[in-house]
Design an enzyme around this catalytic site. Structure first.
Site, mmCIF file in Angstrom:
data_model
loop_
_atom_site.group_PDB
_atom_site.id
_atom_site.type_symbol
_atom_site.label_atom_id
_atom_site.label_comp_id
_atom_site.label_asym_id
_atom_site.label_seq_id
_atom_site.Cartn_x
_atom_site.Cartn_y
_atom_site.Cartn_z
ATOM 1 N N LYS A 53 64.010 48.698 -22.313
ATOM 2 C CA LYS A 53 63.952 48.912 -23.594
ATOM 3 C C LYS A 53 65.200 48.577 -24.090
ATOM 4 C CE LYS A 53 60.400 52.932 -23.290
ATOM 5 N NZ LYS A 53 59.837 54.218 -23.757
ATOM 6 N N GLN A 97 63.239 59.861 -24.826
ATOM 7 C CA GLN A 97 62.500 59.455 -23.509
ATOM 8 C C GLN A 97 62.190 60.617 -23.401
ATOM 9 O OE1 GLN A 97 61.811 56.688 -22.236
ATOM 10 N NE2 GLN A 97 59.887 56.885 -21.342
ATOM 11 N N ASP A 120 57.748 55.133 -31.417
ATOM 12 C CA ASP A 120 56.889 56.024 -30.650
ATOM 13 C C ASP A 120 55.908 56.415 -31.347
ATOM 14 O OD1 ASP A 120 57.606 55.518 -28.202
ATOM 15 O OD2 ASP A 120 59.371 57.092 -28.594
#
Ligand code: GUN
Length: 287
Positions: A53, A97, A120
């Protein structure tokens, strides 16, 4: 039948090229899009995802911040860092994460991220907005799947969709997005009776369970579109999806491979969300 393959790498390259142009235009206006990624613990798969990422951000001309904490870190340290990133106007996107170590309250961590920076799309406010049909940030993996379906011109209106997997990250938001496009959506899960009965009815089958090759050709309707969200390893250490590609691609009409399918699209949509967050702040400042 030999299925047509949706190439997630090629589609990602195309979209990331467009994102890099938008990022450069924003930079000219004095705003460099910036993503902050927080990783807790040493899970090797999570470490690879975060590394990819961050690298993708840099390649698209965006800034990134990566904070790594030991698995036994006091959650208060992570909450304090999130508060700092929330307050930093040069940071446009924040992600933590998942999964987090067991001593973390994951929901509380996700709620601590400012909804305006929740790239997200996991904050309850953003989940609610998606459910109501006015999404602010669409969760990256289902967002990527929607782009793939559009790129392959897969008809959605009235299509029978079966999603295998009911996670907050993929299954549930995927269902909302497809419902919004007038699909008839069924969500199957580990307690579903006669999984093959459902999957064989699907015009579009989305596999998001995390079990290597569990969807086989005999579970697929001839000509169906098969989207494989799984990222697993075979006992030999080879990357594979939730779909048994060999048997499935002989029955399906359209299919996504693993690797090179949904995976790269997830990161591409994270970049999209980060850029959009940065564009929104620039628009607010220009007003
Ligand atoms: N773990 C697995 N997928 C994801 C994702 O899309 N975002 C985050 N933050 N964690 C994940």
């Amino acid at each position: 039948m030999i299925a047509r393959i949706i190439d997630g790498n090629a589609l990602s390259t195309e979209i990331r090229g467009q994102l890099a142009e938008r990022a450069a235009a924003l930079k000219n206006k004095g705003v460099t899009p910036c993503l902050a990624a927080i990783l807790v613990g040493e899970d090797p798969a999570s470490a690879v995802y975060v590394r990819n990422k961050v690298a993708a951000c840099e390649k698209a001309g965006m800034r990134s911040i990566k904070d790594v904490y030991a698995a036994d870190v006091d959650p208060a340290v992570v909450f304090a860092r999130i508060a700092e990133l929330n307050a930093d106007p040069s940071v446009h996107g924040i992600l933590v994460q998942l999964p987090l170590p067991k001593h973390f309250d994951s929901d509380a961590v996700l709620e601590a991220i400012s909804p305006e920076k929740d790239v997200d799309g996991f904050h309850a406010e953003n989940v609610g907005a998606l459910m109501q049909g006015n999404p602010r940030f669409i969760p990256c993996t289902p967002y990527g799947v929607m782009k793939m379906l559009a790129s392959a011109n897969v008809p959605l209106k009235g299509a029978e969709v079966v999603i295998v997997g009911r996670s907050n990250i993929v299954g549930k938001p995927m269902a909302m997005l497809l419902l919004a496009q007038s699909c008839t959506v069924t969500i199957c899960h580990s307690q579903s009776k006669d999984l093959a009965f459902h999957t064989k009815r699907a015009d579009i089958l989305v596999a998001a369970v995390g079990r290597a090759k569990m969807i086989t050709g005999d579970m697929i309707k001839p000509g169906a579109t098969v989207i494989d969200v799984g990222i697993n390893r075979t006992p030999e250490g080879k990357l594979c999806g939730d779909v048994d590609f060999e048997t499935a691609s002989a029955v399906a009409g359209v299919i996504t491979p693993v690797p090179g399918g949904v995976g790269p699209m997830t990161i591409t949509m994270l970049l999209t969300n980060t850029l959009e967050a940065a564009e929104r702040t620039q628009m607010r400042c220009a007003k």
